[in-house]
Structures are given as C-alpha cells and as structure tokens.
Motif scaffolding. Structure first.
Motif, PDB file in Angstrom:
ATOM      1  N   GLY A  60      -3.882  11.623  -1.327  1.00 24.02           N
ATOM      2  CA  GLY A  60      -3.496  10.624  -2.419  1.00 24.02           C
ATOM      3  C   GLY A  60      -2.204  10.440  -2.881  1.00 24.02           C
ATOM      4  O   GLY A  60      -1.475  11.508  -2.486  1.00 24.02           O
ATOM      5  N   ARG A  61      -1.853   9.442  -3.654  1.00 25.34           N
ATOM      6  CA  ARG A  61      -0.518   9.477  -4.221  1.00 25.34           C
ATOM      7  C   ARG A  61      -0.383  10.353  -5.155  1.00 25.34           C
ATOM      8  O   ARG A  61      -1.613  10.687  -5.917  1.00 25.34           O
ATOM      9  N   CYS A  62       0.491  10.955  -5.493  1.00 25.48           N
ATOM     10  CA  CYS A  62       1.002  12.086  -6.635  1.00 25.48           C
ATOM     11  C   CYS A  62       1.095  11.212  -7.698  1.00 25.48           C
ATOM     12  O   CYS A  62       1.722  10.131  -8.085  1.00 25.48           O
ATOM     13  N   THR A  63       0.190  11.767  -8.823  1.00 28.76           N
ATOM     14  CA  THR A  63       0.166  10.858 -10.026  1.00 28.76           C
ATOM     15  C   THR A  63       0.916  11.851 -11.288  1.00 28.76           C
ATOM     16  O   THR A  63       1.145  12.803 -11.053  1.00 28.76           O
ATOM     17  N   THR A  96       1.112  12.452  -1.998  1.00 27.76           N
ATOM     18  CA  THR A  96       2.294  12.133  -1.422  1.00 27.76           C
ATOM     19  C   THR A  96       3.111  11.096  -2.536  1.00 27.76           C
ATOM     20  O   THR A  96       2.572  10.395  -3.280  1.00 27.76           O
ATOM     21  N   VAL A  97       4.284  11.338  -2.543  1.00 26.53           N
ATOM     22  CA  VAL A  97       5.192  10.571  -3.146  1.00 26.53           C
ATOM     23  C   VAL A  97       5.964   9.592  -2.024  1.00 26.53           C
ATOM     24  O   VAL A  97       6.286  10.111  -0.961  1.00 26.53           O
ATOM     25  N   PRO A 167       6.010   8.109 -11.540  1.00 27.85           N
ATOM     26  CA  PRO A 167       6.072   8.392 -10.256  1.00 27.85           C
ATOM     27  C   PRO A 167       5.953   7.120  -9.412  1.00 27.85           C
ATOM     28  O   PRO A 167       5.244   6.103  -9.878  1.00 27.85           O
ATOM     29  N   PRO A 168       6.392   7.064  -8.043  1.00 28.22           N
ATOM     30  CA  PRO A 168       6.306   5.707  -7.309  1.00 28.22           C
ATOM     31  C   PRO A 168       4.831   5.127  -7.274  1.00 28.22           C
ATOM     32  O   PRO A 168       3.594   5.955  -7.117  1.00 28.22           O
TER      33      PRO A 168
END
Length: 197
Positions: A60-63, A96-97, A167-168
């Motif tokens: 998953g995306r990094c938060t 993931t970033v 973050p992105p």
C-alpha cells in the motif's frame, strides 16, 4: 460385374484424389485451419505473475501514520540552501511512495507562513517501496537572498519553526521540525520527487 467394381473403385480413387488443383486447394484449407486454430488467443485465467509480484503494486501507499519525517540540511553557499526531506517507514509492513510531497512552512503556533513549493523533474516520480525501517528522500533548494520588495535589513520572511509535509497521494500531514532559517523569494522551495535514500 468385375468391370463395374473396378470402375467404381477407380471413380472413388479419382474423387478422393481429385485434380492437382483440387488437391492444392484442399492442402491450403487444411493448413489455414491448423494455422488459425494455433493462432487463436487463449483467454488468461489470471493476471500475469509479474504484476502480482511487483512490490510497488503489492504494498500500500505510505501514509503519515507510518512515516517519520525530517528535514536535513545538506549544503549552503552564495545565498542558496540545500536540504533533503527524509521519510522513514516506521510501520510493520512495506509501503510505497511515488511522486512529490506537499510542504507548508509553519510558525511555532502552527500558522501558515509564505510557502511557494515548486516541483523539479530531477529525479522525477518513480515508485519507491520502503521495507520497515527503510527511507526515501526528496531534494530541497531555497534561497536566503531577499528578492522583490522583501526587506534587506531584517529576515526576508518570518522564520519557520516547523513544517507540515504530506506524503504523495495522501491528505494527512506529518509535522516536521524546520529550524533552517528564513526562506526568501516569497517562501519559494524547489522539491524533487522521492527516491530511495
């Protein structure tokens, strides 16, 4: 009677063989049928294994909830300041970033200060998968030289005590300590996309 049987056998043989042209046509038909059957696409029963094994899509995306952030000074000269926005995965799973962080300078009370964030293409966006404890960085550049109508006899802008970094592709910010002096040119900060640190 034998003659009729012989003529019947001969007729069957000729019908089976046909003329050379008919034989060629029959061969072509057989080859075409085989070729089209071999070329018929087989619908996939599942997605390709490569996409399932891609860590950027598997994680998953990094938060902000799993990232720890810091701004580090790297060099200074001729009124220019350079630094890095470093984020570390403090979570228990990879994340993931991919792309650029948001960044807003703040005073000690959390009020927004002038910030003009400008994206730079080097390096550009690319997925960076962070294992637990791994870090990514984005390059920063700003000036301490007053521009336009900024004062020259005192700091060009109020000095930020902290910053909020998003973050992105996220909306919740991380709070970072700034402490790197004023940012002139109306708070202009150039930022790169994240890359593996």
């Amino acid at each position: 009677m034998r003659r009729l049987v012989a003529l019947g056998a001969l007729g069957l043989a000729l019908a089976a063989c046909g003329s050379p042209r008919q034989a060629a046509d029959q061969s072509t038909i057989v080859v075409d049928t085989t070729t089209s059957a071999a070329a018929a696409p087989v619908p996939p029963s599942s997605p390709p294994a490569t996409s399932a094994q891609d860590p950027a899509t598997a994680s998953g995306r990094c938060t902000a909830a799993v990232l720890a952030g810091a701004v580090e000074s790297t060099e200074a000269g001729a009124g220019n300041r350079y630094g890095k926005l470093v984020v570390t995965n403090n979570g228990a799973a990879p994340c993931t970033v991919n792309g650029y962080s948001g960044l807003q300078l703040l005073d000690a009370a959390g009020n927004a200060l002038p910030t003009d964030l400008q994206r730079k293409p080097d390096p550009g966006p690319a997925p960076v998968t962070l294992a637990p404890g791994a870090a990514a960085a984005a390059n920063l550049h700003w000036t301490v030289v007053p521009t336009g109508d900024e004062p020259v006899d005192r700091p060009c802008q109020a000095e930020a005590a902290k910053a909020a970094a998003i973050p992105p592709d996220e909306t919740q910010p991380m709070s970072l300590r700034w402490g790197l002096g004023p940012v002139c040119a109306g708070g202009k900060i150039e930022i790169s996309a994240f890359y593996a640190a």
